[in-house]
Design a protein around this motif. Structure first.
Motif, PDB file in Angstrom:
ATOM      1  N   VAL A 110      13.704   7.960 -34.397  1.00 47.31           N
ATOM      2  CA  VAL A 110      13.593   8.817 -35.584  1.00 47.31           C
ATOM      3  C   VAL A 110      13.342  10.259 -35.176  1.00 47.31           C
ATOM      4  CG1 VAL A 110      12.204   9.295 -37.645  1.00 47.31           C
ATOM      5  CG2 VAL A 110      12.837   6.944 -37.083  1.00 47.31           C
ATOM      6  N   TRP A 111      12.467  10.446 -34.175  1.00 44.76           N
ATOM      7  CA  TRP A 111      12.157  11.801 -33.707  1.00 44.76           C
ATOM      8  C   TRP A 111      13.391  12.476 -33.107  1.00 44.76           C
ATOM      9  CZ3 TRP A 111      12.073  13.204 -28.378  1.00 44.76           C
ATOM     10  CH2 TRP A 111      11.687  14.537 -28.158  1.00 44.76           C
ATOM     11  N   VAL A 112      14.166  11.747 -32.318  1.00 38.84           N
ATOM     12  CA  VAL A 112      15.380  12.327 -31.718  1.00 38.84           C
ATOM     13  C   VAL A 112      16.389  12.691 -32.806  1.00 38.84           C
ATOM     14  CG1 VAL A 112      17.372  11.806 -30.266  1.00 38.84           C
ATOM     15  CG2 VAL A 112      15.087  11.181 -29.496  1.00 38.84           C
ATOM     16  N   LEU A 113      16.543  11.821 -33.795  1.00 41.18           N
ATOM     17  CA  LEU A 113      17.482  12.099 -34.879  1.00 41.18           C
ATOM     18  C   LEU A 113      17.052  13.321 -35.686  1.00 41.18           C
ATOM     19  CD1 LEU A 113      20.013  11.156 -36.364  1.00 41.18           C
ATOM     20  CD2 LEU A 113      18.556   9.696 -37.780  1.00 41.18           C
ATOM     21  N   VAL A 114      15.752  13.430 -35.958  1.00 40.89           N
ATOM     22  CA  VAL A 114      15.242  14.593 -36.696  1.00 40.89           C
ATOM     23  C   VAL A 114      15.445  15.860 -35.884  1.00 40.89           C
ATOM     24  CG1 VAL A 114      13.139  15.689 -37.563  1.00 40.89           C
ATOM     25  CG2 VAL A 114      13.608  13.302 -38.083  1.00 40.89           C
ATOM     26  N   TRP A 115      15.171  15.800 -34.598  1.00 43.21           N
ATOM     27  CA  TRP A 115      15.359  16.964 -33.728  1.00 43.21           C
ATOM     28  C   TRP A 115      16.814  17.421 -33.752  1.00 43.21           C
ATOM     29  CZ3 TRP A 115      15.003  16.967 -27.677  1.00 43.21           C
ATOM     30  CH2 TRP A 115      14.961  18.303 -27.225  1.00 43.21           C
ATOM     31  N   ALA A 116      17.751  16.491 -33.667  1.00 37.78           N
ATOM     32  CA  ALA A 116      19.178  16.834 -33.690  1.00 37.78           C
ATOM     33  C   ALA A 116      19.574  17.466 -35.024  1.00 37.78           C
ATOM     34  CB  ALA A 116      20.018  15.591 -33.415  1.00 37.78           C
ATOM     35  N   MET A 117      19.053  16.950 -36.125  1.00 39.95           N
ATOM     36  CA  MET A 117      19.408  17.493 -37.435  1.00 39.95           C
ATOM     37  C   MET A 117      18.819  18.891 -37.632  1.00 39.95           C
ATOM     38  SD  MET A 117      19.082  14.102 -39.871  1.00 39.95           S
ATOM     39  CE  MET A 117      19.747  14.983 -41.273  1.00 39.95           C
ATOM     40  N   LEU A 118      17.597  19.108 -37.168  1.00 38.86           N
ATOM     41  CA  LEU A 118      17.000  20.437 -37.279  1.00 38.86           C
ATOM     42  C   LEU A 118      17.770  21.461 -36.445  1.00 38.86           C
ATOM     43  CD1 LEU A 118      13.169  19.619 -37.177  1.00 38.86           C
ATOM     44  CD2 LEU A 118      14.590  20.140 -39.168  1.00 38.86           C
ATOM     45  N   ARG A 119      18.208  21.068 -35.262  1.00 40.98           N
ATOM     46  CA  ARG A 119      19.005  21.968 -34.430  1.00 40.98           C
ATOM     47  C   ARG A 119      20.365  22.253 -35.082  1.00 40.98           C
ATOM     48  NH1 ARG A 119      18.066  22.682 -28.983  1.00 40.98           N
ATOM     49  NH2 ARG A 119      20.293  22.477 -28.531  1.00 40.98           N
ATOM     50  N   LEU A 120      20.947  21.259 -35.727  1.00 46.32           N
ATOM     51  CA  LEU A 120      22.226  21.461 -36.405  1.00 46.32           C
ATOM     52  C   LEU A 120      22.068  22.427 -37.581  1.00 46.32           C
ATOM     53  CD1 LEU A 120      25.202  20.732 -36.626  1.00 46.32           C
ATOM     54  CD2 LEU A 120      24.548  18.771 -38.049  1.00 46.32           C
ATOM     55  N   VAL A 121      20.982  22.297 -38.328  1.00 45.89           N
ATOM     56  CA  VAL A 121      20.729  23.217 -39.441  1.00 45.89           C
ATOM     57  C   VAL A 121      20.568  24.641 -38.927  1.00 45.89           C
ATOM     58  CG1 VAL A 121      19.049  23.840 -41.224  1.00 45.89           C
ATOM     59  CG2 VAL A 121      19.751  21.464 -40.961  1.00 45.89           C
ATOM     60  N   LYS A 122      19.872  24.807 -37.813  1.00 48.58           N
ATOM     61  CA  LYS A 122      19.680  26.138 -37.229  1.00 48.58           C
ATOM     62  C   LYS A 122      21.005  26.735 -36.769  1.00 48.58           C
ATOM     63  CE  LYS A 122      16.962  28.568 -33.726  1.00 48.58           C
ATOM     64  NZ  LYS A 122      15.962  28.416 -32.634  1.00 48.58           N
ATOM     65  N   GLU A 123      21.840  25.936 -36.130  1.00 51.16           N
ATOM     66  CA  GLU A 123      23.142  26.438 -35.686  1.00 51.16           C
ATOM     67  C   GLU A 123      24.026  26.804 -36.879  1.00 51.16           C
ATOM     68  OE1 GLU A 123      24.185  27.095 -32.617  1.00 51.16           O
ATOM     69  OE2 GLU A 123      22.157  26.614 -31.925  1.00 51.16           O
ATOM     70  N   ALA A 124      23.990  25.999 -37.927  1.00 47.69           N
ATOM     71  CA  ALA A 124      24.771  26.309 -39.127  1.00 47.69           C
ATOM     72  C   ALA A 124      24.296  27.611 -39.767  1.00 47.69           C
ATOM     73  CB  ALA A 124      24.669  25.153 -40.121  1.00 47.69           C
ATOM     74  N   GLU A 125      22.980  27.834 -39.762  1.00 47.99           N
ATOM     75  CA  GLU A 125      22.436  29.086 -40.306  1.00 47.99           C
ATOM     76  C   GLU A 125      22.943  30.292 -39.521  1.00 47.99           C
ATOM     77  OE1 GLU A 125      18.050  31.178 -41.018  1.00 47.99           O
ATOM     78  OE2 GLU A 125      18.209  29.091 -40.371  1.00 47.99           O
ATOM     79  N   LYS A 126      22.989  30.184 -38.198  1.00 46.48           N
ATOM     80  CA  LYS A 126      23.496  31.283 -37.377  1.00 46.48           C
ATOM     81  C   LYS A 126      24.965  31.576 -37.673  1.00 46.48           C
ATOM     82  CE  LYS A 126      20.387  30.561 -33.425  1.00 46.48           C
ATOM     83  NZ  LYS A 126      20.317  30.204 -31.989  1.00 46.48           N
ATOM     84  N   ILE A 127      25.760  30.524 -37.828  1.00 52.50           N
ATOM     85  CA  ILE A 127      27.194  30.711 -38.068  1.00 52.50           C
ATOM     86  C   ILE A 127      27.442  31.351 -39.435  1.00 52.50           C
ATOM     87  CG2 ILE A 127      29.378  29.491 -38.445  1.00 52.50           C
ATOM     88  CD1 ILE A 127      28.525  27.493 -36.314  1.00 52.50           C
ATOM     89  N   LEU A 128      26.779  30.854 -40.466  1.00 54.32           N
ATOM     90  CA  LEU A 128      27.048  31.317 -41.826  1.00 54.32           C
ATOM     91  C   LEU A 128      26.613  32.753 -42.064  1.00 54.32           C
ATOM     92  CD1 LEU A 128      26.035  28.128 -43.842  1.00 54.32           C
ATOM     93  CD2 LEU A 128      28.341  28.952 -43.367  1.00 54.32           C
ATOM     94  N   THR A 129      25.649  33.264 -41.277  1.00 52.72           N
ATOM     95  CA  THR A 129      25.156  34.624 -41.474  1.00 52.72           C
ATOM     96  C   THR A 129      25.663  35.611 -40.430  1.00 52.72           C
ATOM     97  OG1 THR A 129      23.150  34.092 -40.186  1.00 52.72           O
ATOM     98  CG2 THR A 129      23.047  33.812 -42.578  1.00 52.72           C
ATOM     99  N   SER A 130      26.485  35.157 -39.499  1.00 55.07           N
ATOM    100  CA  SER A 130      26.951  36.038 -38.423  1.00 55.07           C
ATOM    101  C   SER A 130      28.235  36.759 -38.843  1.00 55.07           C
ATOM    102  CB  SER A 130      27.198  35.228 -37.148  1.00 55.07           C
ATOM    103  OG  SER A 130      27.766  36.054 -36.150  1.00 55.07           O
TER     104      SER A 130
END
Length: 402
Positions: A110-130
């Motif tokens: 569960v922790w690994v899955l949550v970590w991956a999803m949080l990193r994906l959200v962060k990467e998506a935020e960078k792309i959408l605002t760049s």
């Protein structure tokens, strides 16, 4: 399957008859850890190679997924390796701690899955605002609010899943949370007010990060640096940080000068009363100059008129809007406009008026004097003063002849 594999390896090592049970357990655990490290290294290299390959494509989301998954994949491999090593230790030992291997594996997953999803959200935020990656980047404040909400949803879901895995009843936890939420709500009403104030800011978007804002109700003016769930950070023009609780923005009026379309020039210029005959020509030339000025917005309100007879001047109202909204450029345009108005006034032989005063003396009162003589005021009927003044003038003349 793991138990059968361990039994085969253990019997194979045991056939040598040279190692004790502790050494056999150590060798098996070392082999598992070494295999785990090798697999993690290979997986990391493979994902890095895929990132380099897909970075040349136009699709940005495959890069985001690979970058977000690289470290969680390595962590997942290590999680599996540690789990198998713990199972080997549990096979040779009956310690109570090894009985929790299955539960720890589930929580770790569960922790690994949550970590991956949080990193994906962060990467998506960078792309959408760049602006470098998107032709029309989204507003940073909106994307940041959505990403915070997604992170909160992921974390809350993960916590509830972990509690269910540990044997807690989710219904009981939710019931306790409802009762506790009421108590916390009464105790932290200001905190909740700030939270909902931040939510309203993200929803209505009266300003965003980077905007210049000010409030006529409060002494608030500066550039927005950060919009949090409790506080909004504003950098004042003297470079001091100002921390404003979000609840304040629900009760005060906020101006956003950053969203102005034009800047205004509003001046009152006065000429002398002696130049009244040139007033019409001066006003017309100033109006034509503003209409043809390259930095003045011709589609906005433009007013140049004789305004009023003032105490010591004839006032002309000049009202126009510049095309630029930049503060420094606006003052450059305003300077150019005022200098051109001054040239127009001078070209007609007129002058800009300044406060003057005319003193009217009664008949018979005379003011005399020059650079070498003292000024004297004579009044009718005062012969003594006249004789004294005349004597002083004769003495001053004699002194100068000597």
């Amino acid at each position: 399957m793991i138990g059968e594999t361990l039994s085969i390896l253990n019997s194979w090592i045991k056939d040598f008859g040279m190692l004790s049970e502790g050494w056999r357990a150590g060798i098996l655990i070392f082999m598992l850890v070494f295999a785990t490290a090798t697999a993690a290294f290979i997986a990391s290299r493979v994902i890095v190679a895929l990132e380099n390959k897909f970075s040349a494509t136009r699709n940005l989301w495959d890069d985001a997924v690979l970058h977000a998954a690289r470290k969680p994949v390595v962590a997942f491999i290590w999680l599996q390796g540690v789990y198998w090593a713990a199972e080997v230790a549990h096979h040779f030992s009956d310690a109570e701690i090894f009985k929790a291997n299955g539960t720890l594996l589930q929580i770790g997953f569960v922790w690994v899955l949550v970590w991956a999803m949080l990193r994906l959200v962060k990467e998506a935020e960078k792309i959408l605002t760049s602006p470098m990656k998107m032709r029309k980047p989204m507003d940073y404040t909106t994307v940041n609010a959505i990403s915070k909400l997604l992170r909160a949803v992921v974390i809350i879901t993960a916590v509830l899943t972990a509690l269910q895995t540990l044997g807690f009843s989710i219904s009981g936890v939710l019931a306790f949370g409802g009762v506790g939420g009421i108590a916390v709500g009464f105790a932290a009403k200001d905190l909740l007010a700030n939270f909902f104030g931040g939510f309203i800011i993200h929803l209505d978007r009266p300003f965003k990060v980077g905007d210049w804002v000010r409030s006529p109700d409060r002494n608030i003016e500066g550039t927005v640096e950060h919009i949090g769930w409790r506080l909004t950070t504003i950098r004042t023009f003297d470079k001091r940080p100002l921390y404003v609780p979000n609840a304040a923005f629900t009760t005060i009026a906020v101006e956003n000068p950053s969203r102005m379309t034009n800047r205004r020039i509003s001046e009152t210029i006065g000429i002398r009363y002696a130049d009244v005959h040139s007033m019409k020509k001066i006003v017309d030339e100033i109006r034509d100059m503003l209409k043809n000025h390259e930095d003045i917005a011709a589609d906005e309100t433009l007013i140049v008129n004789f305004l009023a007879f003032n105490a010591s001047s004839l006032d002309i109202m000049v009202y126009a809007f510049t095309k630029t909204t930049q503060w420094v450029r606006f003052h450059e345009v305003k300077e150019d406009v005022l200098l051109k108005i001054s040239d127009i006034i001078e070209s007609h032989g007129a002058e800009v008026a300044f406060p003057t005063r005319t003193l009217h003396l009664p008949d018979g009162v005379k003011v005399s004097g020059n650079d070498s003589e003292e000024s004297s005021v004579s009044e009718p009927g005062n012969e003594d003063n006249r004789e004294q003044n005349a004597g002083k003038q004769v003495e001053s003349k004699n002194d100068s002849s000597r």
